[in-house]
Design an enzyme around this catalytic site. Structure first.
Site, PDB file in Angstrom:
ATOM      1  N   VAL A 113       0.843  -1.198   0.000  1.00 60.39           N
ATOM      2  CA  VAL A 113       0.000   0.000   0.000  1.00 60.39           C
ATOM      3  C   VAL A 113       0.875   1.244   0.000  1.00 60.39           C
ATOM      4  O   VAL A 113       1.786   1.372   0.812  1.00 60.39           O
ATOM      5  CB  VAL A 113      -0.921   0.010   1.245  1.00 60.39           C
ATOM      6  N   CYS A 114       0.582   2.162  -0.900  1.00 56.32           N
ATOM      7  CA  CYS A 114       1.281   3.439  -0.970  1.00 56.32           C
ATOM      8  C   CYS A 114       0.397   4.488  -0.308  1.00 56.32           C
ATOM      9  O   CYS A 114      -0.532   5.012  -0.903  1.00 56.32           O
ATOM     10  CB  CYS A 114       1.555   3.817  -2.421  1.00 56.32           C
ATOM     11  N   LEU A 115       0.680   4.727   0.961  1.00 56.53           N
ATOM     12  CA  LEU A 115      -0.040   5.724   1.735  1.00 56.53           C
ATOM     13  C   LEU A 115       1.024   6.493   2.507  1.00 56.53           C
ATOM     14  O   LEU A 115       1.796   5.893   3.267  1.00 56.53           O
ATOM     15  CB  LEU A 115      -1.032   5.032   2.677  1.00 56.53           C
ATOM     16  N   ARG A 119       4.635   5.667   5.449  1.00 53.93           N
ATOM     17  CA  ARG A 119       6.045   5.795   5.050  1.00 53.93           C
ATOM     18  C   ARG A 119       6.639   7.061   5.648  1.00 53.93           C
ATOM     19  O   ARG A 119       6.750   7.181   6.853  1.00 53.93           O
ATOM     20  CB  ARG A 119       6.139   5.830   3.522  1.00 53.93           C
TER      21      ARG A 119
END
Length: 187
Positions: A113-115, A119
């Site tokens: 997941v790119c959230l 990060r």
């Protein structure tokens, strides 16, 4: 309702009982991460479109969240996310993966997941509720500007109608290109 210190108190009571009986069955110490997760979970106010599931009720650091969007392009789908929280929480974000393969610009085919708050924008003051709100928002407003699935992002940027068709097709268990997707909509 869960109490923040109930795990710690229960552990202390078990240690006292084990010491009194002399059987050496003392439990492991409750970590700061477990206490923080318990606090975060007690403060959750999940909408009807989200549910948590704890395969092992004694392990608060490993659980799943099911999201069933009731609006947007992913409406009618049922998506499960695994949460793995390490002992450095809240100083490190939880590890979150989508269990099903999904056609989404911010979730790759392996479920990563790119959230941003998972990060570089993670801060210890953030909680699990912030992560869940972020995940829910990804279904309402996929972000083609920060993609993990570049093909889906390009599709969303250049041909929104085709992207919408590919989302529907993938959610119904069809193919998008050479990728076969699991059916995530009810019959």
């Amino acid at each position: 309702m869960l109490k923040i210190w109930s795990m710690k108190q229960q552990q202390q009571q078990q240690q006292k009982e084990a010491a009194a009986s002399g059987d050496g069955s003392a439990k492991k110490k409750v970590t700061a991460a477990q206490i923080r997760v318990q606090k975060d979970l007690t403060e959750l106010s999940l909408p009807s479109t989200m549910k948590t599931h704890f395969p092992n009720p004694d392990d608060l650091l490993h659980f799943t969240v099911t999201i069933e969007p009731d609006e947007g392009m992913y409406q009618g789908g049922k998506f499960n996310f695994s949460f793995v929280i390490n002992n450095n929480f809240p100083h490190e974000p939880p590890k979150v993966k989508c269990i099903q393969k999904i056609y989404h610009p911010n979730i790759d085919l392996e479920g990563n997941v790119c959230l941003n708050i998972l990060r570089e924008d993670w801060k210890p003051v953030l909680n699990l509720n912030a992560v869940l709100v972020g995940l829910q928002y990804l279904f309402l407003e996929p972000n083609a500007a920060d993609p993990l699935n570049k093909e889906a992002a390009t599709d969303l940027q250049h041909n929104r109608d085709n992207f919408r068709r590919n989302v529907r097709n993938s959610m119904n268990g069809g193919y998008v290109g050479r990728e076969k997707f699991e059916r995530v909509v009810s019959a």
